[in-house]
Design a protein around this motif. Structure first.
Motif, PDB file in Angstrom:
ATOM      1  N   CYS A 314       0.744  -1.095   0.022  1.00 31.46           N
ATOM      2  CA  CYS A 314      -0.104   0.076   0.049  1.00 31.46           C
ATOM      3  C   CYS A 314       0.857   1.219  -0.023  1.00 31.46           C
ATOM      4  O   CYS A 314       0.652   2.258  -0.565  1.00 31.46           O
ATOM      5  N   GLY A 315       1.979   1.230   0.776  1.00 32.24           N
ATOM      6  CA  GLY A 315       2.744   2.369   0.735  1.00 32.24           C
ATOM      7  C   GLY A 315       3.434   2.394  -0.531  1.00 32.24           C
ATOM      8  O   GLY A 315       3.579   3.673  -1.090  1.00 32.24           O
ATOM      9  N   ILE A 316       3.784   1.465  -1.149  1.00 31.42           N
ATOM     10  CA  ILE A 316       4.523   1.663  -2.501  1.00 31.42           C
ATOM     11  C   ILE A 316       3.524   2.076  -3.586  1.00 31.42           C
ATOM     12  O   ILE A 316       3.726   2.762  -4.457  1.00 31.42           O
ATOM     13  N   GLY A 317       2.234   1.519  -3.602  1.00 27.80           N
ATOM     14  CA  GLY A 317       1.138   2.057  -4.296  1.00 27.80           C
ATOM     15  C   GLY A 317       0.674   3.654  -4.140  1.00 27.80           C
ATOM     16  O   GLY A 317       0.359   3.855  -5.194  1.00 27.80           O
ATOM     17  N   PHE A 318       0.891   4.014  -3.080  1.00 29.31           N
ATOM     18  CA  PHE A 318       0.512   5.330  -2.722  1.00 29.31           C
ATOM     19  C   PHE A 318       1.546   6.047  -3.435  1.00 29.31           C
ATOM     20  O   PHE A 318       1.372   7.399  -3.932  1.00 29.31           O
ATOM     21  N   ALA A 319       2.925   5.666  -3.290  1.00 28.49           N
ATOM     22  CA  ALA A 319       3.823   6.417  -3.850  1.00 28.49           C
ATOM     23  C   ALA A 319       3.756   6.376  -5.429  1.00 28.49           C
ATOM     24  O   ALA A 319       4.191   7.578  -6.085  1.00 28.49           O
ATOM     25  N   LEU A 320       3.404   5.545  -6.108  1.00 30.16           N
ATOM     26  CA  LEU A 320       3.335   5.463  -7.585  1.00 30.16           C
ATOM     27  C   LEU A 320       1.931   5.679  -8.063  1.00 30.16           C
ATOM     28  O   LEU A 320       1.810   5.846  -9.404  1.00 30.16           O
ATOM     29  N   ALA A 321       0.888   5.913  -7.241  1.00 29.24           N
ATOM     30  CA  ALA A 321      -0.420   6.062  -7.809  1.00 29.24           C
ATOM     31  C   ALA A 321      -0.468   7.167  -8.877  1.00 29.24           C
ATOM     32  O   ALA A 321       0.301   8.448  -8.527  1.00 29.24           O
ATOM     33  N   GLY A 322      -1.245   7.261  -9.832  1.00 32.90           N
ATOM     34  CA  GLY A 322      -1.309   8.314 -11.059  1.00 32.90           C
ATOM     35  C   GLY A 322      -2.532   9.058 -10.718  1.00 32.90           C
ATOM     36  O   GLY A 322      -2.657   9.888 -11.463  1.00 32.90           O
ATOM     37  N   SER A 323      -3.322   8.729  -9.861  1.00 34.90           N
ATOM     38  CA  SER A 323      -4.448   9.552  -9.745  1.00 34.90           C
ATOM     39  C   SER A 323      -4.945   9.956  -8.074  1.00 34.90           C
ATOM     40  O   SER A 323      -4.304   8.908  -7.395  1.00 34.90           O
ATOM     41  N   PHE A 324      -5.507  10.958  -7.757  1.00 35.49           N
ATOM     42  CA  PHE A 324      -5.848  11.199  -6.507  1.00 35.49           C
ATOM     43  C   PHE A 324      -6.679  10.042  -5.663  1.00 35.49           C
ATOM     44  O   PHE A 324      -6.144   9.678  -4.507  1.00 35.49           O
ATOM     45  N   PRO A 325      -7.636   9.522  -6.398  1.00 38.38           N
ATOM     46  CA  PRO A 325      -8.507   8.628  -5.692  1.00 38.38           C
ATOM     47  C   PRO A 325      -7.543   7.322  -5.495  1.00 38.38           C
ATOM     48  O   PRO A 325      -7.918   6.803  -4.206  1.00 38.38           O
ATOM     49  N   LEU A 326      -6.820   6.880  -6.188  1.00 42.07           N
ATOM     50  CA  LEU A 326      -6.066   5.944  -6.107  1.00 42.07           C
ATOM     51  C   LEU A 326      -5.008   6.045  -4.818  1.00 42.07           C
ATOM     52  O   LEU A 326      -4.910   5.137  -4.086  1.00 42.07           O
ATOM     53  N   ALA A 327      -4.402   6.974  -5.025  1.00 41.65           N
ATOM     54  CA  ALA A 327      -3.530   7.441  -3.821  1.00 41.65           C
ATOM     55  C   ALA A 327      -4.097   7.466  -2.725  1.00 41.65           C
ATOM     56  O   ALA A 327      -3.616   6.866  -1.285  1.00 41.65           O
ATOM     57  N   VAL A 328      -5.592   7.938  -2.415  1.00 45.72           N
ATOM     58  CA  VAL A 328      -6.171   7.999  -1.007  1.00 45.72           C
ATOM     59  C   VAL A 328      -6.483   6.396  -0.655  1.00 45.72           C
ATOM     60  O   VAL A 328      -6.571   6.197   0.362  1.00 45.72           O
ATOM     61  N   VAL A 329      -7.131   5.500  -1.810  1.00 41.89           N
ATOM     62  CA  VAL A 329      -7.373   4.183  -1.376  1.00 41.89           C
ATOM     63  C   VAL A 329      -6.063   3.799  -0.918  1.00 41.89           C
ATOM     64  O   VAL A 329      -6.446   3.021   0.031  1.00 41.89           O
ATOM     65  N   CYS A 330      -5.010   3.814  -1.595  1.00 42.59           N
ATOM     66  CA  CYS A 330      -3.509   3.012  -0.813  1.00 42.59           C
ATOM     67  C   CYS A 330      -3.030   3.524   0.437  1.00 42.59           C
ATOM     68  O   CYS A 330      -2.757   3.002   1.468  1.00 42.59           O
ATOM     69  N   LEU A 331      -3.617   5.160   0.591  1.00 44.81           N
ATOM     70  CA  LEU A 331      -3.447   5.603   2.133  1.00 44.81           C
ATOM     71  C   LEU A 331      -4.161   5.015   3.083  1.00 44.81           C
ATOM     72  O   LEU A 331      -3.841   4.633   4.317  1.00 44.81           O
ATOM     73  N   LEU A 332      -5.478   4.953   2.903  1.00 39.48           N
ATOM     74  CA  LEU A 332      -6.392   4.533   3.593  1.00 39.48           C
ATOM     75  C   LEU A 332      -6.310   3.061   4.080  1.00 39.48           C
ATOM     76  O   LEU A 332      -6.228   2.605   5.342  1.00 39.48           O
ATOM     77  N   LEU A 333      -5.877   2.238   3.018  1.00 37.62           N
ATOM     78  CA  LEU A 333      -5.568   0.715   3.329  1.00 37.62           C
ATOM     79  C   LEU A 333      -4.363   0.577   3.757  1.00 37.62           C
ATOM     80  O   LEU A 333      -4.291  -0.322   4.962  1.00 37.62           O
ATOM     81  N   ARG A 334      -3.304   1.393   3.665  1.00 41.56           N
ATOM     82  CA  ARG A 334      -2.193   1.293   4.676  1.00 41.56           C
ATOM     83  C   ARG A 334      -2.471   1.537   6.129  1.00 41.56           C
ATOM     84  O   ARG A 334      -1.893   1.212   6.893  1.00 41.56           O
ATOM     85  N   SER A 335      -3.474   2.609   6.383  1.00 42.64           N
ATOM     86  CA  SER A 335      -3.743   2.866   7.645  1.00 42.64           C
ATOM     87  C   SER A 335      -4.432   1.623   8.400  1.00 42.64           C
ATOM     88  O   SER A 335      -4.136   1.571   9.663  1.00 42.64           O
ATOM     89  N   ILE A 336      -5.321   1.018   7.581  1.00 43.57           N
ATOM     90  CA  ILE A 336      -5.916  -0.048   8.185  1.00 43.57           C
ATOM     91  C   ILE A 336      -4.971  -1.292   8.839  1.00 43.57           C
ATOM     92  O   ILE A 336      -4.946  -1.931   9.622  1.00 43.57           O
TER      93      ILE A 336
END
Length: 430
Positions: A314-336
């Motif tokens: 999730c951390g790597i996905g957040f870093a490489l995300a190409g859109s704001f919604p995808l970055a937010v999803v990765c960030l929230l999943l990382r938090s969980i």
């Protein structure tokens, strides 16, 4: 003297943990703003504050853990709470960079008296098989009171920016006095009694025993390494995550009643709240299953292997995300994932170490976290001067070795020696 007023250990821990979560969330929301606007610190000084704090923790961690094992876990916890209160009060009163640094050293001393000793005390009083359940319950309560602290912080800061810090520091002192009355310690056997010596020789012998235990058990060496990689990864991610969102994404211009168009600051508040709420709901939904996991070191290790891989991904996905919604999803999943890993790892640590040097060993393991932050944070930060995406990807990769370390622990997950002492009787109120 105060024995008739003492609470059960579980209730005391839940209260102490919730109170500290409330005080911390009250103080820390506007702490950087206070440093920048009231004290007048520049960006380099803001970074040095964290370096001094972690460097001091690295230096002080082991001696304070030895105090807990040699003399009293309860005494160590009380000292930690009182010292933190004094450190935060000094922070709120500071108007120069030098005074802020002195306050950081004092706070570091307080943190290290709490580190290791709190978990060791709880395990002694309620039994190590019960700690996972308590950690899970505590985490849920702490998330709720943390939200209250954010609102309280906003109210106090609207009057004066130093007020949240001063109030938080004063409340730490009040908590210390309250714990003096209610906090029990009925099952701790000071290691110095086994040694037949007192004072400094007893402390030195306790430290040597702790090092001996770690060197003899590969699983305990794993604890130090896990803390090291976790500290190196978290320091970079925590400092650069918000900057990545601001620099590389366009925040949606949503319009909400009463709030108008949402600016990035409001978005950060929404994301923080959403992460807390989702973590709260997921952990509550899985709480019964997680409680069962924490009573079996092998199953705990297996769960941590999987959760750590998801956390890193999730951390790597957040870093490489190409859109704001995808970055937010990765960030929230990382938090969980983080919310699930925390209580499992705490239970994993406590059960992997025998009681007599538990605080010392856990303090040495925590020293690995401080070393990781001091050593790894600047490296991730340096990479971030060229590319935030590269820096956050590196932070995600840094935590991947922990899955291998958890996997190694599956084969060597018994305590370093059998615990032949009778288990503590659980208080009916707990």
């Amino acid at each position: 003297m105060f024995s008739r007023f003492q609470w059960g250990a579980e209730r005391t821990y839940l209260l102490m943990s919730a109170a500290m979560a409330l005080f911390d969330s009250t103080m820390f929301v506007y702490l950087t703003v206070f440093y920048f606007t009231v004290v007048g610190m520049n960006p380099l000084q803001l970074v040095l504050v964290g370096t001094v704090l972690e460097g001091s923790i690295l230096f002080l961690e082991v001696p304070t853990g030895v105090v807990a094992d040699t003399f009293s876990r309860r005494l160590s916890v009380l000292l930690g709470v009182f010292i933190l209160g004094l450190g935060f009060l000094l922070t709120g009163l500071a108007r120069t960079f030098a005074i802020v640094l002195v306050a950081q050293v004092i706070c570091a001393l307080g943190y290290t008296f709490l580190s290791g000793a709190t978990d060791a005390w709880l395990a002694d009083e309620i039994g190590e098989k019960q700690v996972g359940r308590v950690y899970l319950r505590s985490g849920q309560i702490n998330r709720l009171v943390g939200m209250v602290g954010i609102l309280l912080s906003a109210a106090l800061a609207s009057i004066r920016l130093d007020l949240p810090i001063l109030v938080g520091g004063a409340l730490y002192l009040v908590l210390g006095v309250f714990l003096m009355v209610i906090m029990p310690e009925n099952h701790f056997q000071p290691f110095r009694h086994e040694l037949g010596t007192e004072g400094l020789p007893a402390m030195i012998a306790t430290f040597r025993e702790g090092v001996k235990v770690i060197r003899a058990r590969p699983n305990l060496i794993n604890l130090v390494l896990i803390n090291f990689f976790g500290g190196a990864a978290s320091e970079g991610f925590d400092r650069l995550g918000d900057a990545h969102l601001l620099a590389n994404f366009i925040f949606p211009a949503l319009i909400l009643p009463m709030f108008g168009t949402l600016n990035p600051i409001v978005w950060f508040s929404i994301l923080s709240l959403a992460g807390s709420l989702l973590s709260l709901l997921v952990v509550e939904r899985l709480r019964a299953r997680l409680e069962r996991l924490t009573t079996d070191l092998k199953r705990t290790s297996q769960a941590l292997v999987i959760l750590n891989l998801l956390f890193a991904g999730c951390g790597i996905g957040f870093a490489l995300a190409g859109s704001f919604p995808l970055a937010v999803v990765c960030l929230l999943l990382r938090s969980i994932c983080d919310a699930l890993i925390g209580p499992l790892f705490n239970a994993y640590q406590v059960q992997a170490v025998s009681s007599r040097v538990r605080a010392t060993v856990l303090s040495i393991a925590s020293q690995g976290n401080a070393l990781g932050q001091v050593a790894g944070g600047p490296v991730v930060g340096w990479v971030g001067t060229g590319s935030l995406r590269a820096a956050l990807t590196l932070a995600g990769l840094l935590v991947l070795p922990n899955s291998l370390l958890y996997g190694r622990g599956i084969a060597s997950n018994l305590p370093d020696e059998p615990d032949t002492s009778p288990g503590p009787e659980l208080d009916s109120e707990d």
